[in-house]
Motif scaffolding. Structure first.
Motif: not given
Length: 77
Positions: A26-34, A36-43, A68-77
């Motif tokens: 879960a930490a790794v998935i959240a970190g990757v989402v964070k 990727v967003r910071a790099q300006g990439q999309s889901l 799972l990644v899509a759910q994490a993406w939607e869960s984070f602000p």
């Protein structure tokens, strides 16, 4: 969660030293989402990367992980 969300690729790599469990994943998935967003990439960009053929996961596992990644993406602000 006992592990903070990683802020860098190095912090994600450091989690490899931990025994694999749900919290580490879960930490790794959240970190990757964070990151990727910071790099300006999309889901869609991230999903495409997850679904790329590789030697570690079969097609079914990659689809499951992409959900799972899509759910994490939607869960984070």
């Amino acid at each position: 969660m006992n592990y903070p969300i990683p802020d860098s690729p190095q912090e994600i790599a450091e989690l490899r030293q931990q025994p694999v469990d749900e919290e580490v994943v879960a930490a790794v998935i959240a970190g990757v989402v964070k990151l990727v967003r910071a790099q300006g990439q999309s889901l869609e960009d991230l999903t495409a990367q997850v679904l790329e053929d590789d030697q570690m996961l079969d097609r079914h596992q990659r689809r499951w992980l992409s959900k799972l990644v899509a759910q994490a993406w939607e869960s984070f602000p």
